[in-house]
Design a protein around this motif. Structure first.
Motif, PDB file in Angstrom:
ATOM      1  N   THR A   1      14.144 -56.113  -9.399  1.00 16.13           N
ATOM      2  CA  THR A   1      12.928 -55.109  -8.988  1.00 16.13           C
ATOM      3  C   THR A   1      13.422 -54.573 -10.531  1.00 16.13           C
ATOM      4  O   THR A   1      12.128 -54.016 -10.760  1.00 16.13           O
ATOM      5  CB  THR A   1      13.576 -54.518  -7.652  1.00 16.13           C
ATOM      6  N   SER A   2      14.390 -54.580 -11.097  1.00 18.91           N
ATOM      7  CA  SER A   2      14.610 -54.157 -12.326  1.00 18.91           C
ATOM      8  C   SER A   2      14.112 -54.704 -13.407  1.00 18.91           C
ATOM      9  O   SER A   2      13.139 -53.745 -14.082  1.00 18.91           O
ATOM     10  CB  SER A   2      16.227 -53.639 -12.584  1.00 18.91           C
TER      11      SER A   2
ATOM     12  N   LEU B   1      10.736 -53.531 -15.668  1.00 20.37           N
ATOM     13  CA  LEU B   1      10.835 -53.315 -17.106  1.00 20.37           C
ATOM     14  C   LEU B   1       9.741 -54.071 -18.038  1.00 20.37           C
ATOM     15  O   LEU B   1       9.129 -53.901 -18.961  1.00 20.37           O
ATOM     16  CB  LEU B   1      12.221 -53.900 -17.715  1.00 20.37           C
ATOM     17  N   LEU B   2       8.975 -55.016 -17.235  1.00 22.97           N
ATOM     18  CA  LEU B   2       8.222 -55.799 -17.880  1.00 22.97           C
ATOM     19  C   LEU B   2       7.013 -55.052 -17.738  1.00 22.97           C
ATOM     20  O   LEU B   2       5.857 -55.579 -19.499  1.00 22.97           O
ATOM     21  CB  LEU B   2       8.173 -57.681 -16.925  1.00 22.97           C
ATOM     22  N   LYS B   3       6.206 -54.376 -17.093  1.00 23.19           N
ATOM     23  CA  LYS B   3       5.027 -53.808 -16.769  1.00 23.19           C
ATOM     24  C   LYS B   3       5.278 -52.817 -17.313  1.00 23.19           C
ATOM     25  O   LYS B   3       4.575 -52.072 -17.627  1.00 23.19           O
ATOM     26  CB  LYS B   3       4.720 -53.638 -14.551  1.00 23.19           C
TER      27      LYS B   3
ATOM     28  N   ASP C   1       5.116 -62.761 -10.401  1.00 26.52           N
ATOM     29  CA  ASP C   1       4.457 -62.978 -11.141  1.00 26.52           C
ATOM     30  C   ASP C   1       4.930 -64.107 -12.479  1.00 26.52           C
ATOM     31  O   ASP C   1       4.125 -64.206 -13.091  1.00 26.52           O
ATOM     32  CB  ASP C   1       3.895 -62.104 -11.856  1.00 26.52           C
ATOM     33  N   ILE C   2       6.359 -64.105 -11.682  1.00 30.22           N
ATOM     34  CA  ILE C   2       6.618 -64.969 -12.730  1.00 30.22           C
ATOM     35  C   ILE C   2       7.507 -66.085 -12.163  1.00 30.22           C
ATOM     36  O   ILE C   2       8.977 -66.141 -11.500  1.00 30.22           O
ATOM     37  CB  ILE C   2       7.891 -64.244 -13.614  1.00 30.22           C
ATOM     38  N   GLU C   3       7.754 -66.968 -12.786  1.00 24.61           N
ATOM     39  CA  GLU C   3       8.612 -69.130 -12.334  1.00 24.61           C
ATOM     40  C   GLU C   3       9.742 -68.946 -13.780  1.00 24.61           C
ATOM     41  O   GLU C   3       9.047 -69.652 -14.390  1.00 24.61           O
ATOM     42  CB  GLU C   3       7.448 -70.056 -11.913  1.00 24.61           C
TER      43      GLU C   3
END
Length: 246
Positions: free
Chosen positions: A123-124, A128-130, A32-34
């Motif tokens: 993965t980490s 962290l962002l969620k 979900d992040i580019e």
């Protein structure tokens, strides 16, 4: 009839990250992040990122994107030991009927270019962002502390780095920081704290009164000492976060 804010779609939010930094190593690959980068003199610069949301209303998508942008920027500030800012550059939704709904925002850019390495696995970083984690709260305080340092604001600097720690930890292992926090929040302290304050911080210039101690935080001498203490607390906060157990 559904309004634009209640209609579900896939939305994309592009952010600019400042100041510019040259990239080191590989960037994490997230669904979900580019990350956005560009070539300059044979080197890559990290200058922003795009956050995507699927099957969401615009308001919910915007809220989620802002949360992730803030958390990601806080983490980057943490690993670099320098405050970063993010600015929403534009956002759009999936193309429909050959058209794309694009909204453009104003943005400023940085001038000083250094190097950056986002040293966290995909993965980490995604986790962290969620998550609404304690570490994310610590990152927020640490990032605001770095900004206060850049703004030459030792009072806010100390307050923000202080909040990285648990209150009980500071009471048992670093009592002087708790005393200083009390002194900053309440410049006039009654006995019996006067003796402890003066013993712990002998370099401060106090305005002594019969039953109270007053610390003038407009004096350059006191602000300089406070900045030294806040910088010391910053290093301890960094170590505390690096050795966290979640």
């Amino acid at each position: 009839m559904k309004t634009m804010t209640s209609k579900k779609n896939n939305f994309f939010f592009e952010y600019t990250l400042t100041p510019d930094h040259y990239l080191m190593g590989k960037l994490p690959k997230l669904s979900d992040i580019e990350f956005k980068s560009e070539e300059e003199n044979g080197k890559k610069k990290l200058n922003g990122f795009i956050i995507s949301t699927k099957d969401s209303t615009f308001n919910k998508a915007e809220e989620t994107a802002m949360m992730k942008a803030r958390r990601l920027t806080n983490y980057i500030s943490f690993i670099q030991g320098r405050h970063f800012s993010y600015f929403l550059k534009n956002n759009w939704s999936d193309v429909k009927d050959g058209k794309r709904s694009l909204r453009v925002y104003g943005v400023s850019t940085g001038e000083i270019i250094r190097t950056i390495d986002i040293n966290l696995s995909s993965t980490s970083l995604s986790s962290l962002l969620k998550r609404d984690s304690k570490f994310n709260q610590q990152l927020a305080h640490y990032s605001r502390g770095l900004k206060a340092s850049a703004d030459s604001d030792p009072i806010t600097m100390f307050k923000e780095f202080y909040q990285v720690f648990d209150e009980k930890l500071l009471e048992t292992k670093n009592e002087e920081y708790k005393l200083l926090r009390d002194l900053i929040n309440h410049p006039k302290l009654d006995n019996p704290k006067i003796k402890k304050i003066k013993t712990k911080f002998p370099k401060f210039r106090f305005d002594s009164r019969p039953k109270k101690v007053h610390l003038d935080l407009t004096l350059e001498t006191n602000l300089k000492i406070l900045r030294e203490i806040a910088t010391e607390l910053k290093h301890k906060a960094l170590i505390h976060m690096q050795t966290r157990n979640e």
